[in-house]
Enzyme design. Sequence first.
Site, PDB file in Angstrom:
ATOM      1  N   TYR A 150      -6.644 -14.775  19.159  1.00 12.99           N
ATOM      2  CA  TYR A 150      -6.728 -14.554  17.705  1.00 12.99           C
ATOM      3  C   TYR A 150      -7.289 -13.170  17.384  1.00 12.99           C
ATOM      4  O   TYR A 150      -8.392 -12.815  17.827  1.00 12.99           O
ATOM      5  CB  TYR A 150      -7.621 -15.627  17.087  1.00 12.99           C
ATOM      6  CG  TYR A 150      -7.777 -15.515  15.586  1.00 12.99           C
ATOM      7  CD1 TYR A 150      -6.810 -16.021  14.734  1.00 12.99           C
ATOM      8  CD2 TYR A 150      -8.903 -14.907  15.034  1.00 12.99           C
ATOM      9  CE1 TYR A 150      -6.944 -15.920  13.359  1.00 12.99           C
ATOM     10  CE2 TYR A 150      -9.046 -14.800  13.661  1.00 12.99           C
ATOM     11  CZ  TYR A 150      -8.064 -15.306  12.833  1.00 12.99           C
ATOM     12  OH  TYR A 150      -8.210 -15.196  11.478  1.00 12.99           O
ATOM     13  N   ASN A 194     -10.485 -11.289  24.585  1.00 14.50           N
ATOM     14  CA  ASN A 194     -10.834 -11.409  23.171  1.00 14.50           C
ATOM     15  C   ASN A 194     -11.911 -12.483  23.004  1.00 14.50           C
ATOM     16  O   ASN A 194     -11.755 -13.423  22.249  1.00 14.50           O
ATOM     17  CB  ASN A 194      -9.572 -11.787  22.379  1.00 14.50           C
ATOM     18  CG  ASN A 194      -9.792 -11.808  20.877  1.00 14.50           C
ATOM     19  OD1 ASN A 194     -10.231 -10.824  20.297  1.00 14.50           O
ATOM     20  ND2 ASN A 194      -9.469 -12.931  20.255  1.00 14.50           N
ATOM     21  N   SER A 218     -11.013 -15.766  22.619  1.00 17.30           N
ATOM     22  CA  SER A 218     -10.217 -16.378  23.675  1.00 17.30           C
ATOM     23  C   SER A 218      -9.872 -15.347  24.739  1.00 17.30           C
ATOM     24  O   SER A 218     -10.045 -14.147  24.540  1.00 17.30           O
ATOM     25  CB  SER A 218      -8.922 -16.968  23.102  1.00 17.30           C
ATOM     26  OG  SER A 218      -9.190 -17.920  22.103  1.00 17.30           O
ATOM     27  N   SER A 276     -13.567 -20.863  21.818  1.00 16.74           N
ATOM     28  CA  SER A 276     -12.781 -20.008  22.717  1.00 16.74           C
ATOM     29  C   SER A 276     -11.630 -20.780  23.327  1.00 16.74           C
ATOM     30  O   SER A 276     -11.763 -21.949  23.686  1.00 16.74           O
ATOM     31  CB  SER A 276     -13.682 -19.461  23.830  1.00 16.74           C
ATOM     32  OG  SER A 276     -12.983 -18.529  24.630  1.00 16.74           O
ATOM     33  N   GLY A 277     -10.488 -20.122  23.441  1.00 13.85           N
ATOM     34  CA  GLY A 277      -9.349 -20.688  24.150  1.00 13.85           C
ATOM     35  C   GLY A 277      -9.124 -19.892  25.420  1.00 13.85           C
ATOM     36  O   GLY A 277      -8.741 -18.725  25.367  1.00 13.85           O
TER      37      GLY A 277
END
Length: 317
Positions: free
Chosen positions: A83, A155, A195, A233-234
């Site tokens: 994102y 990120n 992420s 977070s991904g």
Amino acid sequence: IFPRGKASKFSPVFANWYSLNGNGEMTGTTWVTESGFVETPIMITNTNSVGEVRQAVLKWFVDTDWYQGEEWWYTYPVVAETYDGFLNDIYGFHVKEKHVLEAIGNAKGGQISEGNVGGGTGMMCLGFKGGTGTSSRIVQIKDSTYTIGALVQANFGSRNSLTIAGVPVGLELKDTLSNELVIPPQSYRQEGDGSIIVVLATDAPLLPFQLKRIAHRIPLGIGKTGGYGSNGSGDIFIAFSTANPESFQRNEFSEANILSNDLISPLFQATVQVVEEAIINAIVAAETMEGINGNKSYAIPHDLLIDTLKKYNRIKK
């Protein structure tokens, strides 16, 4: 990313994936898990552009006759995201089909640009400007030499956690550019949210279950830089092997060379190293960027970073 060659020479390769924290997306992974192969380019973009990128890849399949007239309905494009809405006008949907086709057309081997490029353009990492990073290692196992490399879209994380070469760089630079990130009061974003996507490639002869084991080591490299998989977070990873080029057969039996599990540990160690270095490279290569609504993310100051590493004897004075 083309797992093997360009469109005219592409063939599926063994692959597997792993998600440390599922607050993110990587399309096509259900079939990767089921089949043990990745059959498409691997694309990385921002959160709101996943659909556009996926559709553009499907159109590219048709326009280039990817499967030479065969209709393989289960070829789902692998598209991952992080994102970038702090810097990017993410609801403007600025990534278009032409950009996807341009990215595919310009893909090539060799050294790539890092930092504010590609899907990493609007990304931030560990309190500074982040983005795209890469790294590789050469591994000797008995009489064979293998390469393992990582590409990251970094990120994630908060500045207080940033660690480089074991040095608490984030704490040392905690007052540097203190206005680097002002979160709007109406935002749900919390410090440390974000992420990371990691694509890991090797020419070592690994089967899908072994590539899963490789992917499970990726978080160890992230942790060495200060990432800990926060709630927002991904953290999603995919690993593939370009060995065994004839292993994919639709209607015939096939054979594959396999690296013994008892010999795989050097690749585990290299995985941790390349992921750690790729993240650091993304941060160091990134440049200060001003985005939507005047939001700004600052590059890590190289001079102060070097001084900090000298202070902890990581660089000779």
